[in-house]
Design an enzyme around this catalytic site. Structure first.
Site, mmCIF file in Angstrom:
data_model
loop_
_atom_site.group_PDB
_atom_site.id
_atom_site.type_symbol
_atom_site.label_atom_id
_atom_site.label_comp_id
_atom_site.label_asym_id
_atom_site.label_seq_id
_atom_site.Cartn_x
_atom_site.Cartn_y
_atom_site.Cartn_z
ATOM 1 N N CYS A 1 0.837 -1.208 0.000
ATOM 2 C CA CYS A 1 0.000 0.000 0.000
ATOM 3 C C CYS A 1 0.869 1.253 0.000
ATOM 4 C CB CYS A 1 -0.962 0.006 1.178
ATOM 5 S SG CYS A 1 -0.165 -0.069 2.803
ATOM 6 N N HIS B 1 -1.526 1.509 7.439
ATOM 7 C CA HIS B 1 -2.020 1.431 6.054
ATOM 8 C C HIS B 1 -1.937 2.795 5.398
ATOM 9 C CE1 HIS B 1 -4.186 -0.169 2.674
ATOM 10 N NE2 HIS B 1 -5.185 0.686 2.815
#
Length: 544
Positions: free
Chosen positions: A134, A492
């Site tokens: 990510c 994230h």
């Protein structure tokens, strides 16, 4: 309150990478990696990139029945080398519906669901997470919003360092895939593999064998430096860049860390790099002359620990006291270091230094402090006097154009049933002190988006040799890269990219959705369990 630094100790991860085979009809896919630290929904997205079977149609047979999106891998009992049965039909490309005559409807008049549906057909492609990637996906989506970079990657002028060039070639191929896939998720296997091979620090694995999470800002910097090294074809200065080059060469007393000619010959420098005139004044010796040097950087860094506003953070970063060796005193002494911008690129990158290493505690600390950033940033105050004089004519044109647009906007609203938009909420970033003399009036954050939409129209980007410097000192927010989570080496990353007025595209790996200005304002920080701005990409406000 939420104004604090969270210390997170490094601890062993429970991530486990399991290699399996997938049987789908008559086809069999070998050596498919399953990251059991991620939910099965991510594994289904990975299978979608392999088979074309949408996740909602997939039935993956495991012990106990069909694999659910939120299943606990530890209870599934996945074994190394196991063969999983996949059932489901691949998605066929649907033909677009015939055009239907409709009266004009403005997006701001639509219900959120209707606006989302309207934009979905034109949404760009997301990127599949290939195992804690990510950080790379979000960086790529932010850089992809720079059309001049896409033009550069397709121009085949790259050369230079062979390894870096391999990454750049893969980047160009990926940008082409994003353009061609028309909303379908793209799996960046080739780029991820090459990036990890060329830069082994991004191939680090956990003790259990899974690829570890990496720092998105470090990835961003590495990609920009790779582009810089790869594109070395000389390009003659033009426009404002030529003027800035002359200004740089006139500073005969300043020693430069890079020659002016090489600075402007590199198109990546011209897109992203700032030139700073840095002076060092010794605070302990009046006899020591002030030393000036010309430096370059691809970003400005703001430290959240001592500011609540982007503008104030830039000021503190450019004016600080440092300790260094004094040739006059022949010992270490305190110096006043002052940086002034003498060249502004078309794109300005701002990094919020959210992660700091604490040597005593031996941990990386995430700084959660709320730092508000504006939709329109004005850096005129931080420029050299010479650059200010060059900016003033276009700033005056921009001021007059803004006033004209605001009058037209108010007149149009009087003739409709629209109500005047409410004032921007208190969380909207505003300058923390009056603008410097000669500064153009910056619209309020809510109004700035209207001005931006009219003043900055999407068009075919100019070739690299025609890209000019920022001519007003004003920038508009183009993309935000965020980090969610309290751990520095986990969490994230997500990219938020400007689409049009009051409409942004949220790239959460391969999940692409539409959000509003108010959602972007909530990214300023203060909460460890929400998305916090880590890197902001601004583009020049221009007059058409």
């Amino acid at each position: 309150g939420n104004d604090y630094i969270e210390f997170i100790s490094a601890s062993p991860s429970s991530d486990i990478m399991v290699v399996v085979s997938i049987k789908w009809g008559k086809q069999k896919f070998e050596n498919v990696e399953v990251d059991t630290s991620e939910p099965p929904a991510l594994f289904k997205s990975q299978l979608f990139s392999l088979t074309g079977v949408p996740p909602e149609r997939q039935k993956i047979m495991v012990k106990g029945g069909v694999l659910k999106d939120d299943a606990d891998w530890s209870k599934v009992g996945l074994q190394e080398g196991q063969t999983l049965m996949l059932m489901g039909t691949a998605d066929a490309a649907a033909a677009p519906p015939p055009p239907e005559a409709k009266s004009t409807v403005f997006v701001e008049d639509m219900a959120p669901q209707e606006a989302q549906s309207m934009v979905m057909s034109g949404l760009p492609s997301g990127l599949v997470n290939l195992g804690n990637t990510c950080y790379l996906n979000s960086t790529l989506q932010c850089l992809h919003t720079v059309p001049e970079l896409a033009t550069l990657l397709h121009s085949n002028v790259g050369a230079g360092n062979e390894q870096s060039h391999n990454v750049v070639l893969c980047l160009g191929d990926l940008f082409s895939d994003l353009q061609a896939m028309s909303g379908q998720p793209v799996a960046p296997w080739k780029l991820v593999s090459t990036f990890r091979d060329v830069f082994p620090q991004f191939a680090e694995r956990t003790p259990q064998g899974a690829f570890a999470q990496q720092d998105a800002e470090e990835c961003w910097t590495q990609l920009v430096l790779s582009l810089q090294r790869s594109f070395t074809k000389p390009i003659a200065p033009s426009g404002a860049a030529s003027s800035a080059a002359q200004a740089s060469s006139s500073a005969a007393s300043a020693s430069s860390s890079a020659s002016s000619s090489s600075f402007f010959a590199n198109p990546v420098h011209r897109l992203f790099f700032i030139q700073l005139l840095t002076t060092y004044k010794c605070l302990e010796s009046a006899d020591e002359p002030v030393k000036s040097v010309v430096e370059e950087t691809s970003k400005l860094s703001v430290h959240p620990s001592d500011t609540k506003f982007l503008h104030d953070g830039i000021r503190k970063a450019l004016e600080e006291q440092v300790t260094k060796q004094s040739p006059t005193l022949e010992r270490e002494a305190r110096y006043q270091k002052t940086c002034r911008i003498q060249r502004l690129p078309p794109y300005l990158t701002i990094q919020f230094v959210r992660f700091e290493w604490k040597a005593k505690e031996k941990v990386r600390a995430k700084i959660l402090r709320d730092v508000q950033f504006p939709f329109v940033a004005d850096v005129y105050e931080f420029c050299t006097e010479e650059l200010k004089k060059k900016l003033e004519p276009k700033r005056e044109e921009m001021r007059l154009k803004d006033e004209e647009l605001m009058r037209a906007r108010k007149a149009a609203m009087k003739g409709t049933n629209h109500t005047t938009p409410p004032a921007a909420p208190s969380a909207t970033p505003t300058p923390d002190r009056p603008a410097a003399a000669g500064a153009a009036a910056t619209p309020a954050a809510g109004e700035a988006m209207d001005v931006e939409s009219a003043a900055h129209k999407s068009s075919v980007p100019p070739p690299p040799e025609q890209v000019v410097d920022n001519e007003t000192g004003q920038y508009e927010l183009a993309a935000v890269l965020t980090h969610m989570g309290r751990a520095a080496d986990a969490g994230h990353y997500v990219a938020w990219v400007k689409h049009k007025q009051d409409m942004w595209i949220k790239f959460d790996d391969d999940k692409v959705s539409v959000v509003r200005d108010e959602d972007i304002r909530k990214l300023s920080g203060g909460y460890g369990d929400w998305h916090i701005a880590y890197v902001c990409l601004y583009r020049s406000r221009t007059l058409q």
